[in-house]
Design a protein around this motif. Sequence first.
Motif, PDB file in Angstrom:
ATOM      1  N   ARG A 108      -7.091  -2.263  -0.064  1.00  0.00           N
ATOM      2  CA  ARG A 108      -6.177  -0.984   0.410  1.00  0.00           C
ATOM      3  C   ARG A 108      -5.670  -2.241   1.553  1.00  0.00           C
ATOM      4  O   ARG A 108      -4.824  -2.408   1.930  1.00  0.00           O
ATOM      5  CB  ARG A 108      -6.697   0.537   0.728  1.00  0.00           C
ATOM      6  CG  ARG A 108      -6.191   0.958   1.990  1.00  0.00           C
ATOM      7  CD  ARG A 108      -4.433   1.273   1.397  1.00  0.00           C
ATOM      8  NE  ARG A 108      -4.715   2.417   0.023  1.00  0.00           N
ATOM      9  CZ  ARG A 108      -4.317   3.203  -1.165  1.00  0.00           C
ATOM     10  NH1 ARG A 108      -3.481   3.422  -0.083  1.00  0.00           N
ATOM     11  NH2 ARG A 108      -4.383   3.792  -1.967  1.00  0.00           N
ATOM     12  N   PRO A 125      -8.071   0.558  -4.090  1.00  0.00           N
ATOM     13  CA  PRO A 125      -7.200   0.025  -4.355  1.00  0.00           C
ATOM     14  C   PRO A 125      -5.854   0.376  -4.853  1.00  0.00           C
ATOM     15  O   PRO A 125      -6.091   1.531  -5.557  1.00  0.00           O
ATOM     16  CB  PRO A 125      -8.168  -1.173  -5.262  1.00  0.00           C
ATOM     17  CG  PRO A 125      -8.380  -0.095  -5.688  1.00  0.00           C
ATOM     18  CD  PRO A 125      -9.161   0.281  -5.224  1.00  0.00           C
ATOM     19  N   VAL A 126      -5.073  -0.745  -4.893  1.00  0.00           N
ATOM     20  CA  VAL A 126      -3.731  -0.663  -5.171  1.00  0.00           C
ATOM     21  C   VAL A 126      -3.683  -1.383  -7.346  1.00  0.00           C
ATOM     22  O   VAL A 126      -3.966  -2.196  -6.852  1.00  0.00           O
ATOM     23  CB  VAL A 126      -2.745  -1.149  -4.435  1.00  0.00           C
ATOM     24  CG1 VAL A 126      -1.263  -0.514  -5.193  1.00  0.00           C
ATOM     25  CG2 VAL A 126      -2.416   0.099  -3.140  1.00  0.00           C
ATOM     26  N   ASP A 169       0.563  -1.396   0.046  1.00  0.00           N
ATOM     27  CA  ASP A 169       0.225  -0.192  -0.080  1.00  0.00           C
ATOM     28  C   ASP A 169       0.409   1.568   0.019  1.00  0.00           C
ATOM     29  O   ASP A 169       0.261   2.418  -0.152  1.00  0.00           O
ATOM     30  CB  ASP A 169      -0.892  -0.373   1.447  1.00  0.00           C
ATOM     31  CG  ASP A 169      -0.293  -0.338   2.200  1.00  0.00           C
ATOM     32  OD1 ASP A 169       0.606  -0.299   2.752  1.00  0.00           O
ATOM     33  OD2 ASP A 169      -0.663   1.218   3.355  1.00  0.00           O
ATOM     34  N   ALA A 220      -3.154  -4.712   0.687  1.00  0.00           N
ATOM     35  CA  ALA A 220      -2.407  -4.473   0.607  1.00  0.00           C
ATOM     36  C   ALA A 220      -0.975  -3.602   1.218  1.00  0.00           C
ATOM     37  O   ALA A 220      -0.424  -4.141   1.230  1.00  0.00           O
ATOM     38  CB  ALA A 220      -2.089  -3.854  -0.708  1.00  0.00           C
ATOM     39  N   ARG A 221      -1.824  -3.662   2.578  1.00  0.00           N
ATOM     40  CA  ARG A 221      -1.248  -3.475   3.954  1.00  0.00           C
ATOM     41  C   ARG A 221      -0.540  -4.868   4.374  1.00  0.00           C
ATOM     42  O   ARG A 221       0.395  -4.953   5.568  1.00  0.00           O
ATOM     43  CB  ARG A 221      -2.419  -2.997   5.405  1.00  0.00           C
ATOM     44  CG  ARG A 221      -2.135  -1.242   4.418  1.00  0.00           C
ATOM     45  CD  ARG A 221      -3.253  -0.470   5.597  1.00  0.00           C
ATOM     46  NE  ARG A 221      -4.128   0.940   5.146  1.00  0.00           N
ATOM     47  CZ  ARG A 221      -5.188   0.180   5.021  1.00  0.00           C
ATOM     48  NH1 ARG A 221      -5.934  -0.579   5.264  1.00  0.00           N
ATOM     49  NH2 ARG A 221      -5.828   1.525   5.369  1.00  0.00           N
ATOM     50  N   VAL A 241      -1.807   3.396  -8.020  1.00  0.00           N
ATOM     51  CA  VAL A 241      -2.088   4.485  -6.920  1.00  0.00           C
ATOM     52  C   VAL A 241      -3.836   4.611  -6.541  1.00  0.00           C
ATOM     53  O   VAL A 241      -4.362   5.643  -6.785  1.00  0.00           O
ATOM     54  CB  VAL A 241      -1.609   4.177  -5.489  1.00  0.00           C
ATOM     55  CG1 VAL A 241      -1.943   4.086  -4.408  1.00  0.00           C
ATOM     56  CG2 VAL A 241      -0.782   3.614  -5.747  1.00  0.00           C
TER      57      VAL A 241
END
Length: 73
Positions: A61, A47-48, A4, A64-65, A42
């Motif tokens: 997100r 979302p990424v 992220d 992604a973290r 991004v």
Amino acid sequence: MTLDRIKRGQRCRILSLPSESIRAQALRFGIAEGEIVTCSEVIPGGPVIISKNHQEIAIGRGLARQIEVEGSI
């Protein structure tokens, strides 16, 4: 660093995926630990979007973290 935090256009290597179920889903898209992907976009608060082999994948997100990456490849 986590997924992220990458910036648009940055390439990174996937170091670890958070669980077996996520790993299995990622493999279906051709993404595994050690793969190099490019950040396509991004979305602020969203979302990424990563790309690999001309395929774009949106990763939420929160997920992604949890994905560890090595940036600036």
